[in-house]
Design an enzyme around this catalytic site. Structure first.
Site, PDB file in Angstrom:
ATOM      1  N   HIS B 186      36.350  -5.698 -49.040  1.00  0.00           N
ATOM      2  CA  HIS B 186      36.790  -4.419 -49.602  1.00  0.00           C
ATOM      3  C   HIS B 186      35.588  -3.599 -50.031  1.00  0.00           C
ATOM      4  O   HIS B 186      34.714  -4.096 -50.737  1.00  0.00           O
ATOM      5  CB  HIS B 186      37.707  -4.662 -50.796  1.00  0.00           C
ATOM      6  CG  HIS B 186      38.327  -3.399 -51.289  1.00  0.00           C
ATOM      7  ND1 HIS B 186      39.403  -2.835 -50.675  1.00  0.00           N
ATOM      8  CD2 HIS B 186      37.992  -2.578 -52.299  1.00  0.00           C
ATOM      9  CE1 HIS B 186      39.717  -1.717 -51.304  1.00  0.00           C
ATOM     10  NE2 HIS B 186      38.874  -1.539 -52.294  1.00  0.00           N
ATOM     11  N   LEU B 221      48.332  -4.303 -50.780  1.00  0.00           N
ATOM     12  CA  LEU B 221      47.039  -3.838 -50.262  1.00  0.00           C
ATOM     13  C   LEU B 221      45.939  -4.022 -51.300  1.00  0.00           C
ATOM     14  O   LEU B 221      46.070  -3.599 -52.435  1.00  0.00           O
ATOM     15  CB  LEU B 221      47.170  -2.357 -49.885  1.00  0.00           C
ATOM     16  CG  LEU B 221      45.874  -1.682 -49.427  1.00  0.00           C
ATOM     17  CD1 LEU B 221      45.363  -2.304 -48.151  1.00  0.00           C
ATOM     18  CD2 LEU B 221      46.090  -0.195 -49.282  1.00  0.00           C
ATOM     19  N   ASP B 222      44.852  -4.631 -50.898  1.00  0.00           N
ATOM     20  CA  ASP B 222      43.671  -4.825 -51.759  1.00  0.00           C
ATOM     21  C   ASP B 222      43.979  -5.659 -52.994  1.00  0.00           C
ATOM     22  O   ASP B 222      43.275  -5.574 -53.993  1.00  0.00           O
ATOM     23  CB  ASP B 222      43.090  -3.477 -52.237  1.00  0.00           C
ATOM     24  CG  ASP B 222      42.662  -2.617 -51.068  1.00  0.00           C
ATOM     25  OD1 ASP B 222      42.419  -3.174 -49.990  1.00  0.00           O
ATOM     26  OD2 ASP B 222      42.562  -1.406 -51.249  1.00  0.00           O
ATOM     27  N   GLU B 223      45.038  -6.466 -52.952  1.00  0.00           N
ATOM     28  CA  GLU B 223      45.420  -7.169 -54.164  1.00  0.00           C
ATOM     29  C   GLU B 223      45.400  -8.678 -54.009  1.00  0.00           C
ATOM     30  O   GLU B 223      45.825  -9.382 -54.882  1.00  0.00           O
ATOM     31  CB  GLU B 223      46.820  -6.722 -54.610  1.00  0.00           C
ATOM     32  CG  GLU B 223      46.874  -5.341 -55.222  1.00  0.00           C
ATOM     33  CD  GLU B 223      46.313  -5.303 -56.645  1.00  0.00           C
ATOM     34  OE1 GLU B 223      46.038  -6.371 -57.213  1.00  0.00           O
ATOM     35  OE2 GLU B 223      46.144  -4.194 -57.174  1.00  0.00           O
TER      36      GLU B 223
END
Lengths: 277, 277, 277, 277
Positions: B186, B221-223
């Site tokens: 990320h 998302l992104d977690e």
């Protein structure tokens, strides 16, 4: 006799600004020790000039203002210690750090007093012979409490307020009275984990790095211009409590670093960002 | 002949778990090279044991399972390289890093293929003699595109998918097919600045530190669980573009570090956190 | 009632050592909280086991020793604060750090006294109500001065001596009396810049990073086993004096970190290196 | 049409130097984009001025020289990519890093050729279509080998030589031909662990941090002015081989960082130190 001064300039960029200032200082027999400038992508010009000489600062400022284009802010400060008041709650680590530095003349500031909404840190402050004001928030509205704080601060008229782990939100009305003069240490790596119990949040999110952020306080909680940040590596073995312990070392050093920058007139504020020269 | 194996255990804590496993390995004449365990604050037990010997792994696993309390997950892997496929879009820095490492056998994995929704990185991949699949997303729905991706992946049956700057969101349906086997890098220091153009956001917020985060991909998302993070100091002189340039070095090393951990069977996933032994 | 204990083991590696210890603890109804072990490349085994229970420690130690192979060192400590004496000269930063931590019970140790060859730090120490002994080295031979120090230390019988910027070399005779129990903070990033005025040396060499090293003291000056190190970036603008100022923050935190490790029985010494579990 | 130029000045400090240069640039209608200067404690003045305009650089240089006090060095470079040759031996990590950056135009330089005393890296270099010269040192005296190197370099007349893990000592005669134009990456955190096998030395000393140093090469081995350094934390679990692996990532990034500074004309050399503006 020669004194040290700091010239701060900030405004729209124009061709020849450095030339103009260095010429006027040269013609007034001032010696530049250090000069730093920066032009932002949006063409805003910042300059910090440290110089030595026996000039009349008021007259020098007027001479420069007369020649500078419109819209440029100019200020010349004698280089000297700032007067500050510390606000604290119950945590001692940032306060202890600042008191030790102050006791050995490493702070570039004079701590006029420590003010707290609890009295638990009074014994520590007293060891160092600094006035301690206990201004409890109990049985008071937020406004009443802040009025009491302001009355206490009025005794000292500090140039800066340092929130050394002061855990209460300040109202816009209070902040306005010390616009761009309140520095806070935030127990997190902004913009992450805003609000309460950041180390619990960090633990639950399983982060591998924690941090701390020193920033000016404005009306948006935790949203003022960032002055300094630092981080420390953690792993799954650290509990939220361990992270808080580790975080304290980062907090106290980040706050000290930010104060050194601010007290040496090295920090400009622009558009919620800082420019540090 | 002696082979190297990795035993992974994960479940509710019980007294004597280490004793039980080390006894069985001892009785089966296996030699422990390295043993790491961790008990979480919620009393969950994790253990990774690297051992050498010529045991029948299936039988050893059965013997252990028969003795272990209920609810404990157990897996014994032979220590070997993982098969992986890389997904990329147009940025080359993470891909370049992984290709160079792979070319000199430093990756602990076999890159079976590189798949991309653009063809700009095909020349780089071809230098290294690795199959490149151009699976454009144009004129396709998200589902159609992912079906095309899955058909390509079916050729290789990789153990892990590495999103080396793959800039498209994956659907829950896709992610489920590779649950806990997709690793993403990320372009930000999570949980900060989620979403598009993080370096622009970082610039505007005036941060003094930027970072990158390698994590497993799950439906948010992104977690997903964080595997590795690192940071780099910046100041006001860096534009958003400069930060992006600087950020790329952090991204590629953080991704490499995370892959090394995952490919050596050192990463457990629990409650959206990782335990790394 | 349950107490916390720490078992420390160190010796040549043998198959089944973990199994043996965990079995004995299990049979004696002790609960392992955390277990860490390490086998060095030269096949030396180290283990630290933190466990809870109401065992008779003497008897438990005997039981274990009876079963262990020859040549394995074994020690079981109750988990408790260490008694320490600080030795200082004239610099306050490490002392201040330790006093603040001690005042708020964060040191895992009891500061019994501070001993100094100057009296400049007496006012700081007195604020915290800790005995201060001024043992001047003037008009004394090194041996006479150390005898005076040893007489002072004999009052307290400390478990560890902490050299918190104690700027005199200790003789082998003195060090022997506290073998592996003296911790020093070195004003440099060992092995670089040994000897006097390291920041001047660092400045002249134009280094871009400075550091500090906490280590055990042995007979070779600045050559004992390293416990912790950290660094800070500098550039050409920092003078030797600036580097010294910056270095102090690193020194005080590195020393604190090292002490936390030692006082929690996490540090083994082997062949001039430390193993930290 | 506007071009970008870089003015570099270096000499004894005089009052009014900044004023003089900014005036001449102003009068010649050049626009200063960025100006940085530094005065050392020994009163030596350094200035780097990046400016835009269509001036005749030769004439501008003469105009400035006529006005400057004696003893000030002045140079104005057009802002452009440097021509470089890489020297390598057998390790690929720095070479791979530079090749990938070069392939995507991120190097601020043109790699004219790679020269090596072994041929093992030829396949990697060939992937990128860059000339590779294998100049073996076998059966040659040091002088004969360096003559062969110099003949090869004469083909390209590079502005800088980059020793990207070139493992042979260069003679003073060779170095003189490229005075202040040879950049080396040192496999250690200078001034520590000079000489062979630094990671073995680091392991045996039990350091907790390893590092790398990029520096100019002068006649004293490993003693030239330092351009950039970075470090990475290690612990007792890392063997000397592990440290070498970890060290490589640091080496390649430190070298890349140093090259970026040098190729952008940001590095002054003075008294075995660098000033970076």
């Amino acid at each position: 006799m020669n004194h040290r001064h700091i010239l701060l300039m900030n405004g729209p960029d124009h061709k020849g600004l450095i030339y103009l200032v260095t010429r006027v200082l040269f013609e007034n027999n001032q010696n530049i020790i250090r000069n730093d400038e920066y032009v932002s992508p949006s063409r805003r010009f910042f300059m910090r000039t440290e110089f030595e000489g026996d000039a009349d600062l008021t007259q020098l400022t007027e001479t420069l203002r007369a020649e500078l284009p419109e819209g440029i802010e100019l200020r010349i400060n004698p280089k000297k210690k700032k007067d500050i008041v510390l606000l604290v709650t119950r945590e001692h680590h940032c306060l202890g750090e600042l008191l030790i530095r102050y006791a050995f003349d490493e702070l570039d500031a004079t701590i006029q007093a420590v003010v707290s909404n609890y009295n638990v840190l009074q014994p520590l402050v007293s060891k160092f012979g600094i006035p301690f004001h206990y201004v409890s928030h109990e049985h008071k509205t937020r406004e009443e409490h802040e009025e009491a704080l302001l009355r206490t601060l009025a005794i000292y008229e500090p140039e800066y307020l340092v929130l050394a782990k002061y855990m209460r939100v300040l109202t816009p009305g209070f902040v306005e009275q010390y616009a761009n003069r309140i520095i806070n240490i935030h127990h997190s790596f902004l913009p992450a984990f805003m609000g309460a119990n950041p180390y619990r949040q960090a633990y639950e999110r399983g982060v591998k790095i924690i941090g701390a952020t020193a920033h000016f306080v404005n009306n948006d909680l935790d949203e003022g211009p960032i002055i300094a940040q630092d981080v420390k590596e953690v792993d799954h073995r650290q509990t939220a409590a361990d992270m808080a312990t580790l975080g304290r070392d980062t907090e106290k050093l980040v706050l000290s670093k930010a104060l050194k920058l601010v007290f040496n007139d090295r920090v400009f504020i622009q558009d919620n960002r800082t420019v540090i020269l």
